[in-house]
Design a protein around this motif. Structure first.
Motif, PDB file in Angstrom:
ATOM      1  N   GLU A   1       0.929  -1.179  -0.116  1.00  0.00           N
ATOM      2  CA  GLU A   1      -0.041  -0.076   0.047  1.00  0.00           C
ATOM      3  C   GLU A   1       0.962   1.450  -0.075  1.00  0.00           C
ATOM      4  O   GLU A   1       0.326   2.411  -0.508  1.00  0.00           O
ATOM      5  CB  GLU A   1      -0.910   0.046   1.433  1.00  0.00           C
ATOM      6  N   TRP A   2       2.082   1.195   0.410  1.00  0.00           N
ATOM      7  CA  TRP A   2       2.971   2.430   0.606  1.00  0.00           C
ATOM      8  C   TRP A   2       4.327   2.012   0.139  1.00  0.00           C
ATOM      9  O   TRP A   2       4.829   0.932   0.149  1.00  0.00           O
ATOM     10  CB  TRP A   2       3.142   2.738   2.280  1.00  0.00           C
ATOM     11  N   ALA A   3       4.991   3.187  -0.285  1.00  0.00           N
ATOM     12  CA  ALA A   3       6.456   2.920  -0.736  1.00  0.00           C
ATOM     13  C   ALA A   3       7.425   3.988  -0.083  1.00  0.00           C
ATOM     14  O   ALA A   3       7.255   5.047  -0.028  1.00  0.00           O
ATOM     15  CB  ALA A   3       6.463   3.098  -2.210  1.00  0.00           C
TER      16      ALA A   3
ATOM     17  N   GLU B   1      11.984   9.435   7.416  1.00  0.00           N
ATOM     18  CA  GLU B   1      11.712   8.873   5.986  1.00  0.00           C
ATOM     19  C   GLU B   1      10.327   9.321   5.371  1.00  0.00           C
ATOM     20  O   GLU B   1       9.346   9.695   6.300  1.00  0.00           O
ATOM     21  CB  GLU B   1      12.159   7.428   6.059  1.00  0.00           C
ATOM     22  N   VAL B   2      10.445   9.319   4.095  1.00  0.00           N
ATOM     23  CA  VAL B   2       8.957   9.638   3.348  1.00  0.00           C
ATOM     24  C   VAL B   2       8.423   8.410   2.705  1.00  0.00           C
ATOM     25  O   VAL B   2       9.227   7.650   2.280  1.00  0.00           O
ATOM     26  CB  VAL B   2       9.286  10.699   2.312  1.00  0.00           C
ATOM     27  N   MET B   3       7.274   8.033   2.960  1.00  0.00           N
ATOM     28  CA  MET B   3       6.523   7.022   2.353  1.00  0.00           C
ATOM     29  C   MET B   3       5.328   7.588   1.650  1.00  0.00           C
ATOM     30  O   MET B   3       4.726   8.361   2.120  1.00  0.00           O
ATOM     31  CB  MET B   3       5.944   6.152   3.407  1.00  0.00           C
TER      32      MET B   3
ATOM     33  N   TYR C   1      11.694   6.606  -7.664  1.00  0.00           N
ATOM     34  CA  TYR C   1      12.353   6.886  -6.097  1.00  0.00           C
ATOM     35  C   TYR C   1      12.145   5.760  -5.328  1.00  0.00           C
ATOM     36  O   TYR C   1      12.849   5.751  -4.236  1.00  0.00           O
ATOM     37  CB  TYR C   1      11.880   8.225  -5.577  1.00  0.00           C
ATOM     38  N   GLU C   2      11.388   4.774  -5.517  1.00  0.00           N
ATOM     39  CA  GLU C   2      11.080   3.720  -4.550  1.00  0.00           C
ATOM     40  C   GLU C   2      12.226   3.076  -3.877  1.00  0.00           C
ATOM     41  O   GLU C   2      13.197   2.661  -4.674  1.00  0.00           O
ATOM     42  CB  GLU C   2      10.079   2.655  -4.863  1.00  0.00           C
TER      43      GLU C   2
END
Length: 269
Positions: A131-133, A142-144, A158-159
């Motif tokens: 559901e999230w990367a 961190e950014v998801m 960017y994953e």
């Protein structure tokens, strides 16, 4: 009393090993993660570690945020926020889904080694990878991004599937050296690819530098290890202070590894 208070405050600052300054204490704030979100225009709403709220509300003004540190405004959310830290279902359904959250800026969690010597990915329990990367991390956060159509291009570019800043740098070094045997370890080729991308995009990303230099400390030649040691020692003390204490320890350990490697006779393996 004013002089006494000032002296006491100065003493506390010096006891922490820092000079008094009016500069922003970057070690407290997700500075680079917030800039990444601003630059790439991710889709809101934003959920975030509560203590980041004051910084984010100032720097990402066009986004709707979950809360900030003004307790009198958000006291009614305290129970929900703390329950979300214990229960993944509460976070996913009562916050992320209920409030239409598509961007998550989170404090990098600690790590926990499991009995089989693998490591628990704490975030995967709360924000599952289907559901999230994870797309970015800095010294603290961190950014998801939620996997929605408007994020598809960003996630494709960017994953980060293998590198996880909550895990020990030597775990990834062992993967690259082919000596990591724990269950579920990511493929070496993927770690190498993402490490190269990390250092290309963030040349001073200390977590990624430490991984690279730990590997050099095992298989690098004299010139490579000397250059790596110089680069590590060139990092300013202020930048080191801004790193997590956990990573500060790894900087010291990596310097020792590189120095020991550099002392070996020329031509030795």
């Amino acid at each position: 009393w004013g002089v006494a208070c000032a002296a006491a405050g100065l003493g506390l600052v010096l006891l922490e090993g820092r000079w008094p300054s009016l500069a922003m204490a970057r070690h407290n704030w997700p500075t680079d993660s917030v800039e990444w979100v601003r630059k790439h225009g991710t889709q809101g709403n934003i959920y975030h570690t509560l203590t980041f709220g004051g910084y984010i509300v100032w720097h990402l003004r066009k986004y709707r945020l979950f809360a900030d540190t003004r307790e009198y405004c958000f006291r009614h959310l305290d129970r929900l926020y703390f329950e979300a830290h214990k229960n993944p279902d509460v976070l996913r359904h009562q916050i992320l889904d209920e409030y239409g959250v598509n961007t998550f800026i989170s404090l990098i969690p600690g790590n926990r080694q499991l009995p089989d010597k693998s490591f628990e990915d704490v975030h995967s329990r709360f924000v599952p990878a289907d559901e999230w990367a994870r797309v970015y991390f800095d010294h603290l956060s961190e950014v998801m991004l939620r996997r929605i159509p408007k994020h598809r291009k960003l996630i494709h570019k960017y994953e980060i599937k293998a590198l996880n800043p909550s895990l020990p740098p030597d775990y990834f070094a062992r993967i690259l050296l082919g000596t990591e045997t724990s269950r579920g370890a990511p493929q070496r080729q993927l770690v190498e690819k993402e490490l190269s991308e990390c250092l290309a995009r963030q040349p001073q990303q200390v977590f990624c530098l430490v991984i690279r230099y730990l590997v050099l400390g095992v298989r690098g030649n004299h010139f490579e290890t000397s250059d790596a040691l110089k680069r590590l020692e060139s990092i300013s003390q202020l930048d080191i202070v801004n790193e997590r204490v956990y990573i500060q320890g790894w900087i010291t350990s990596t310097k020792i590894v590189l120095r020991n490697r550099g002392r070996r006779p020329a031509g030795s393996s």
